[in-house]
Design a protein around this motif. Structure first.
Motif, mmCIF file in Angstrom:
data_model
loop_
_atom_site.group_PDB
_atom_site.id
_atom_site.type_symbol
_atom_site.label_atom_id
_atom_site.label_comp_id
_atom_site.label_asym_id
_atom_site.label_seq_id
_atom_site.Cartn_x
_atom_site.Cartn_y
_atom_site.Cartn_z
ATOM 1 N N ALA A 243 30.597 92.577 61.891
ATOM 2 C CA ALA A 243 30.969 91.172 61.746
ATOM 3 C C ALA A 243 31.411 90.840 60.322
ATOM 4 C CB ALA A 243 29.788 90.287 62.142
ATOM 5 N N TRP A 244 32.149 89.728 60.197
ATOM 6 C CA TRP A 244 32.469 89.133 58.901
ATOM 7 C C TRP A 244 31.758 87.786 58.846
ATOM 8 C CZ3 TRP A 244 38.375 89.312 57.461
ATOM 9 C CH2 TRP A 244 38.852 90.624 57.570
ATOM 10 N N GLY A 245 30.986 87.533 57.798
ATOM 11 C CA GLY A 245 30.340 86.232 57.735
ATOM 12 C C GLY A 245 29.431 86.059 56.544
ATOM 13 N N PHE A 246 28.599 85.036 56.619
ATOM 14 C CA PHE A 246 27.681 84.715 55.528
ATOM 15 C C PHE A 246 26.529 83.886 56.088
ATOM 16 C CE2 PHE A 246 30.909 81.397 55.721
ATOM 17 C CZ PHE A 246 30.163 80.226 55.701
ATOM 18 N N ALA A 247 25.439 83.853 55.344
ATOM 19 C CA ALA A 247 24.302 82.985 55.668
ATOM 20 C C ALA A 247 23.922 82.218 54.417
ATOM 21 C CB ALA A 247 23.120 83.808 56.177
ATOM 22 N N MET A 248 23.653 80.925 54.576
ATOM 23 C CA MET A 248 23.280 80.086 53.437
ATOM 24 C C MET A 248 22.032 79.283 53.778
ATOM 25 S SD MET A 248 25.507 77.334 51.230
ATOM 26 C CE MET A 248 25.526 76.043 52.473
ATOM 27 N N LEU A 249 21.054 79.351 52.907
ATOM 28 C CA LEU A 249 19.860 78.520 53.004
ATOM 29 C C LEU A 249 20.030 77.346 52.054
ATOM 30 C CD1 LEU A 249 16.910 78.204 54.061
ATOM 31 C CD2 LEU A 249 16.182 79.478 52.022
ATOM 32 N N TRP A 250 19.782 76.146 52.555
ATOM 33 C CA TRP A 250 19.957 74.975 51.707
ATOM 34 C C TRP A 250 18.909 73.913 51.984
ATOM 35 C CZ3 TRP A 250 21.900 70.496 54.399
ATOM 36 C CH2 TRP A 250 22.490 70.740 55.658
ATOM 37 N N LEU A 251 18.727 73.069 50.977
ATOM 38 C CA LEU A 251 17.832 71.921 51.091
ATOM 39 C C LEU A 251 18.650 70.681 51.392
ATOM 40 C CD1 LEU A 251 15.391 72.574 48.131
ATOM 41 C CD2 LEU A 251 14.782 72.502 50.546
ATOM 42 N N ASP A 252 18.178 69.893 52.344
ATOM 43 C CA ASP A 252 18.890 68.689 52.762
ATOM 44 C C ASP A 252 18.457 67.508 51.905
ATOM 45 O OD1 ASP A 252 20.196 66.681 54.096
ATOM 46 O OD2 ASP A 252 19.638 67.379 56.092
ATOM 47 N N HIS A 253 19.435 66.894 51.219
ATOM 48 C CA HIS A 253 19.150 65.749 50.359
ATOM 49 C C HIS A 253 19.778 64.464 50.893
ATOM 50 C CE1 HIS A 253 17.177 68.113 47.329
ATOM 51 N NE2 HIS A 253 18.243 68.852 47.103
ATOM 52 N N HIS A 254 19.821 64.318 52.207
ATOM 53 C CA HIS A 254 20.372 63.083 52.769
ATOM 54 C C HIS A 254 19.492 61.899 52.356
ATOM 55 C CE1 HIS A 254 21.717 60.080 55.652
ATOM 56 N NE2 HIS A 254 22.769 60.836 55.897
ATOM 57 N N PRO A 255 20.093 60.804 51.878
ATOM 58 C CA PRO A 255 19.274 59.698 51.356
ATOM 59 C C PRO A 255 18.443 58.971 52.410
ATOM 60 C CG PRO A 255 21.607 59.106 51.380
ATOM 61 C CD PRO A 255 21.532 60.571 51.692
ATOM 62 N N HIS A 256 18.802 59.110 53.698
ATOM 63 C CA HIS A 256 18.093 58.366 54.733
ATOM 64 C C HIS A 256 17.301 59.266 55.680
ATOM 65 C CE1 HIS A 256 20.338 55.023 53.220
ATOM 66 N NE2 HIS A 256 21.497 55.512 53.629
ATOM 67 N N GLU A 257 17.124 60.526 55.306
ATOM 68 C CA GLU A 257 16.325 61.447 56.108
ATOM 69 C C GLU A 257 15.363 62.199 55.201
ATOM 70 O OE1 GLU A 257 18.623 63.972 58.652
ATOM 71 O OE2 GLU A 257 19.990 62.367 59.252
ATOM 72 N N GLN A 258 14.293 62.728 55.799
ATOM 73 C CA GLN A 258 13.334 63.483 55.009
ATOM 74 C C GLN A 258 13.946 64.806 54.566
ATOM 75 O OE1 GLN A 258 9.898 63.189 57.919
ATOM 76 N NE2 GLN A 258 8.776 62.882 55.998
ATOM 77 N N PRO A 259 13.660 65.247 53.324
ATOM 78 C CA PRO A 259 14.190 66.540 52.874
ATOM 79 C C PRO A 259 13.591 67.685 53.685
ATOM 80 C CG PRO A 259 12.603 65.649 51.295
ATOM 81 C CD PRO A 259 12.839 64.584 52.306
ATOM 82 N N GLY A 260 14.343 68.770 53.777
ATOM 83 C CA GLY A 260 13.850 69.925 54.519
ATOM 84 C C GLY A 260 14.790 71.095 54.418
ATOM 85 N N TRP A 261 14.330 72.257 54.906
ATOM 86 C CA TRP A 261 15.140 73.476 54.888
ATOM 87 C C TRP A 261 16.184 73.441 55.994
ATOM 88 C CZ3 TRP A 261 14.963 76.281 50.746
ATOM 89 C CH2 TRP A 261 13.779 76.461 50.040
#
Length: 421
Positions: free
Chosen positions: A67-85
């Motif tokens: 396969a060709w691809g990638f994986a990214m882990l990120w933190l969600d910083h939406h102002p109206h939702e709780q932060p999370g993975w």
């Protein structure tokens, strides 16, 4: 750009490659999951062990699947939702193929942590989501994407043309690999030399980075987490935009080295802004000199009007700001439009105007009918008098969609002796 096979320079044959067999970005599907429970705040916690194991396993597993691809882990910083993975996996191909390519490491993760599907979209549709709310924490590639990343990271001159390496980041740092997403899936830059739109693009990249820093400073620590994704992604896109100018500068003797951006996690807006000022000074010294007035003005116009020219930023404008911004854009719009018209009408008079130029001019006149009376005998004063009749709003709307491409079509591009192969 200059034919590299005929260029005589010390970097001949040793230049970094462009991404070969570039896929259509619409064919790259990105599936995102919510991972684990919501977090208490916006600080970056330690990566949970099951997620670390997933990233240890996913690239080798997907590589074995071809396969060709990638994986990214990120933190969600939406102002109206709780932060999370959040976990995003990108794949060249269908969603079913994506899930098969990462099936084994994903199964281990499902057994260890709660996963819920968040979004499945192509790369173009996912990018706005990331820019608004994603703080990348880890990024890995496989297949041809990984091969291209190694070509950049392992290049002997990498620190001279690739911002993260020049700033001393290790290849496994997420900020080091982030600009490569744009390099592999964004629009190729500086193809065939540097033209008007290239100069404007560079100016916009710097201008929007400056603008974001001012918003962060004005918002203070309370608002910083919500601007952080935008800052990180725009810094990555600026890093990518600078690759090709920096490569071109390698074959220019007596020019200063490209200064580095500030990637430090504890950096402040003023130190990051200082590095942007240093980059701007380097670009105007090496590329946008007084000997290149048209390119210089395009660059400056991009820096000063990024908030209008970048559709991502327009949404943040207050209604009362629009009038001021349009007035600031007008001198550049009139200057470029006058230059394009002067050149085109001169070509008409000499019989050297091509069909593509004539078709573009007809489109321009449809949008700005005040130009219709101009003919091949028009003087510079005639051109200026007709341009001044165009109101600011219509001139601004035509600036990046018609005026700049028309200049690009008419004016010669600046050529370089070093370009990526």
């Amino acid at each position: 750009m200059t034919d590299i096979s005929n260029a005589s320079g010390q970097y001949l044959g040793f230049l970094p490659p462009r991404f070969k067999d570039r896929p259509d970005a619409d064919d790259v599907m990105v599936k995102t999951w919510l991972v684990g429970d919501a977090l208490a705040d916006h600080t970056v916690p330690e990566i949970p062990a099951p997620l670390s194991l997933f990233f240890d396993l996913v690239a080798p597993s997907a590589q074995r699947a071809g396969a060709w691809g990638f994986a990214m882990l990120w933190l969600d910083h939406h102002p109206h939702e709780q932060p999370g993975w959040r976990l995003s996996v990108g794949h060249l191909g269908s969603v079913d193929d994506l899930e098969r390519a990462v099936a084994k490491p994903l199964a281990r993760l499902v057994d260890a942590m709660a996963l819920a599907e968040f979004e499945t979209e192509n790369w173009h549709m996912t990018r706005p989501l990331w820019r608004k709310r994603a703080e990348p924490v880890k990024l890995v590639f496989w297949g041809a994407f990984a091969k291209h990343a190694r070509a950049i990271f392992d290049h002997g001159d990498g620190a001279s043309f690739y911002q993260p390496l020049g700033a001393g980041l290790r290849a496994d740092h997420v900020a080091a690999s982030l600009p490569l997403l744009e390099d592999m899936l964004g629009d190729p830059f500086l193809m065939g030399g540097m033209g008007f739109e290239d100069a404007m693009h560079l100016g916009m990249s710097l201008g929007r980075a400056h603008l974001i820093e001012s918003w962060i400073e004005a918002g203070g620590s309370e608002k910083e987490p919500y601007f952080r994704p935008m800052r990180i992604w725009h810094q990555a896109w600026l890093s990518n935009a600078l690759i090709d100018p920096a490569v071109a500068s390698l074959a220019m003797s007596g020019k200063p080295a490209m200064p580095a951006l500030d990637f430090a996690p504890d950096s402040a807006p003023d130190t990051r802004r200082k590095s942007l000022d240093d980059l701007s000074a380097w670009l105007t010294t090496v590329f946008f000199t007084d000997e290149q007035p048209a390119l210089r003005n395009a660059f400056v116009a991009g820096v000063q009007n990024a908030v209008w020219l970048d559709s991502d930023l327009q949404q943040y404008l207050q209604p009362q700001q629009r009038g001021e911004i349009l007035q600031g854009l007008m001198p550049y719009c009139r200057w470029f439009l006058a230059m394009a018209l002067y050149n085109h009408l001169g070509n008409l008079a000499s019989g050297t105007a091509g069909d593509d130029q004539n078709e573009f001019y007809a489109t321009l006149v449809d949008a700005l009918p005040e130009l219709a009376p101009l003919g091949d005998l028009a003087t510079q004063r005639d051109i200026e008098q007709h341009i001044i009749r165009i109101d600011a709003a219509r001139a601004a709307s035509a600036f990046d969609t018609l005026v700049l491409p028309f200049c690009d079509l008419l004016m010669p591009r600046r050529q370089f002796d070093a370009a990526r192969s």
